[in-house]
Design a protein around this motif. Structure first.
Motif, mmCIF file in Angstrom:
data_model
loop_
_atom_site.group_PDB
_atom_site.id
_atom_site.type_symbol
_atom_site.label_atom_id
_atom_site.label_comp_id
_atom_site.label_asym_id
_atom_site.label_seq_id
_atom_site.Cartn_x
_atom_site.Cartn_y
_atom_site.Cartn_z
ATOM 1 N N GLY A 60 -15.230 -20.217 35.518
ATOM 2 C CA GLY A 60 -16.645 -20.369 35.788
ATOM 3 C C GLY A 60 -17.118 -21.811 35.703
ATOM 4 O O GLY A 60 -16.365 -22.757 35.931
ATOM 5 N N VAL A 61 -18.371 -21.987 35.332
ATOM 6 C CA VAL A 61 -18.997 -23.313 35.239
ATOM 7 C C VAL A 61 -19.591 -23.472 33.841
ATOM 8 O O VAL A 61 -20.443 -22.673 33.417
ATOM 9 N N LEU A 62 -19.108 -24.445 33.118
ATOM 10 C CA LEU A 62 -19.526 -24.649 31.720
ATOM 11 C C LEU A 62 -19.331 -23.382 30.895
ATOM 12 O O LEU A 62 -20.140 -23.049 30.031
ATOM 13 N N GLY A 63 -18.250 -22.660 31.211
ATOM 14 C CA GLY A 63 -17.938 -21.442 30.470
ATOM 15 C C GLY A 63 -18.777 -20.237 30.864
ATOM 16 O O GLY A 63 -18.677 -19.184 30.229
ATOM 17 N N ARG A 64 -19.596 -20.379 31.904
ATOM 18 C CA ARG A 64 -20.442 -19.270 32.361
ATOM 19 C C ARG A 64 -20.002 -18.830 33.758
ATOM 20 O O ARG A 64 -19.593 -19.661 34.573
ATOM 21 N N ALA A 312 -19.997 -28.835 40.738
ATOM 22 C CA ALA A 312 -19.689 -30.200 40.309
ATOM 23 C C ALA A 312 -20.917 -30.874 39.705
ATOM 24 O O ALA A 312 -20.812 -31.604 38.705
ATOM 25 N N ALA A 313 -22.096 -30.632 40.291
ATOM 26 C CA ALA A 313 -23.314 -31.248 39.777
ATOM 27 C C ALA A 313 -23.683 -30.695 38.406
ATOM 28 O O ALA A 313 -24.094 -31.446 37.505
ATOM 29 N N GLY A 318 -23.962 -31.377 32.751
ATOM 30 C CA GLY A 318 -23.747 -30.710 31.475
ATOM 31 C C GLY A 318 -24.712 -29.579 31.218
ATOM 32 O O GLY A 318 -24.765 -29.033 30.118
ATOM 33 N N SER A 319 -25.488 -29.212 32.251
ATOM 34 C CA SER A 319 -26.437 -28.114 32.114
ATOM 35 C C SER A 319 -26.915 -27.694 33.494
ATOM 36 O O SER A 319 -26.622 -28.358 34.493
#
Length: 382
Positions: A60-64, A312-313, A318-319
């Motif tokens: 996923g993205v940032l663990g989501r 990527a963005a 970071g959020s």
């Protein structure tokens, strides 16, 4: 794609994301499942589904996990207002990523501004749509028109052009640019006619073409159904002039059968791109969708890549905070089926363009290519 299929797909995605501890990052996809874009929308949905599946399979993205929220915009302004409102204020999506008609995009932008979410527009369009929250990874006239006109004048000896379009911002915007470019290149526009976006009887306009003395035709209609009806009627009337279509994608060309033969198109994506990334993408699409696969095209591939650009963005920021993501979007890139894509030029993307000619089987033979074509000044004040 039938609505039942979409529901089942989203249900499967929800089950798959249950293993993630965090809530999903929701991507809204308003798209024309009905109306003019219904011919091309299923391929766009498929491309989005593959991107989300691939990203979730790798953590996923940032663990989501990512999750899609798909809404029918009916290919027009009224439907788009309902779709955007539902996605932004009821579903509370984190971003909107979509291929839409210009009418739908323009109707949705005020809701994007009010709801404060990032919006990546993945459809080729007439250019110069500027909003702090809008990014575009598809082509504009400055990138797409010159290859067709230059070929017709320089290699096919065309001097007199007849322009045909759908009567809305895309159709008129593309042909306004085309007319200026034709005249600058030494050609002449001998006719310019439009039909409403939902119109299907081109008989009167084709009659004007036949009596105009034109030696080439350039068309700019709403993607999907209008392309099909205009082309079939041109062919059945016996018009055989060099034909440049500024709105046809490879999938729609295949759906036209023999009628599409010899159409010239200018695109940032064709299935024949010889790169490891494109081959891997086509293989993954075929594996996932099998006999249900819709031909990947210049509308669906930007959708696939845009989801990766958003990923990527978010990771750079970071959020999923809108301000942070918008700040990061011009600085990120993704190398996918079309090559390396970055929306770093006034929220638009330099693109490699391909001049193609449709073959008997609906596939596209590449006549010429143009690397990293600049989109020009689109939004200099952003």
């Amino acid at each position: 794609m039938q609505m039942k299929t979409i529901i089942l797909t989203l249900a499967s995605a929800a089950f798959a994301t249950a293993a993630f501890a965090e809530d999903p990052i929701k991507i809204g996809v308003p798209v024309g499942l009905s109306g003019a874009n219904s011919v091309v929308a299923p391929s766009v949905v498929q491309a989005a589904e593959l991107a989300v599946e691939e990203i979730n399979a790798k953590g996923g993205v940032l663990g989501r996990p990512l999750a899609l929220e798909i809404a029918d915009d009916a290919s027009g302004a009224a439907g788009a207002q309902k779709a955007f409102d539902s996605l932004v204020f009821q579903k509370e999506v984190n971003a909107v990523i979509s291929m839409e008609t210009s009418a739908a995009r323009n109707a949705g932008l005020p809701i994007i501004s009010k709801g404060d979410v990032p919006y990546i527009y993945t459809s080729f369009y007439e250019g110069k749509s500027c909003n702090a929250k809008l990014f575009v990874n598809a082509w504009v006239p400055e990138q797409q028109v010159p290859p067709v006109v230059d070929n017709f004048i320089g290699k096919q000896g065309a001097k007199k052009f007849f322009l045909i379009g759908s009567d809305y911002s895309f159709g008129r915007g593309m042909l306004t640019f085309a007319k200026a470019y034709i005249e600058k290149a030494g050609g002449e526009v001998v006719g310019e006619e439009y039909l409403p976006m939902d119109g299907s009887d081109w008989t009167a306009i084709i009659s004007k073409v036949r009596s105009s003395g034109a030696d080439a035709i350039i068309t700019s209609t709403a993607g999907g159904a209008p392309n099909v009806t205009l082309t079939k009627q041109l062919r059945s009337s016996g018009v055989t002039l060099p034909y440049g279509n500024l709105a046809v994608d490879e999938g729609t060309a295949k759906s036209m059968g023999a009628d599409a033969k010899d159409i010239f198109l200018s695109a940032s994506y064709v299935t024949g791109i010889d790169s490891p990334e494109n081959k891997a993408f086509l293989s993954a699409m075929e594996k996932k969708f099998g006999k249900e696969l819709r031909t990947p095209n210049d509308l669906s591939v930007p959708q696939y890549e845009a989801i990766y650009l958003y990923k990527a963005a978010v990771e750079k920021a970071g959020s999923t905070d809108t301000a942070d993501v918008l700040k990061a979007l011009p600085d990120v890139s993704f190398t996918g089926p079309r090559g390396n894509i970055s929306m770093n030029k006034q929220h638009h993307a330099p693109l490699t363009m391909y001049l193609g000619q449709v073959k008997d089987d609906g596939s596209v033979a590449v006549v010429d290519s143009f690397k990293d074509v600049d989109p020009g000044d689109q939004c200099p004040n952003l």
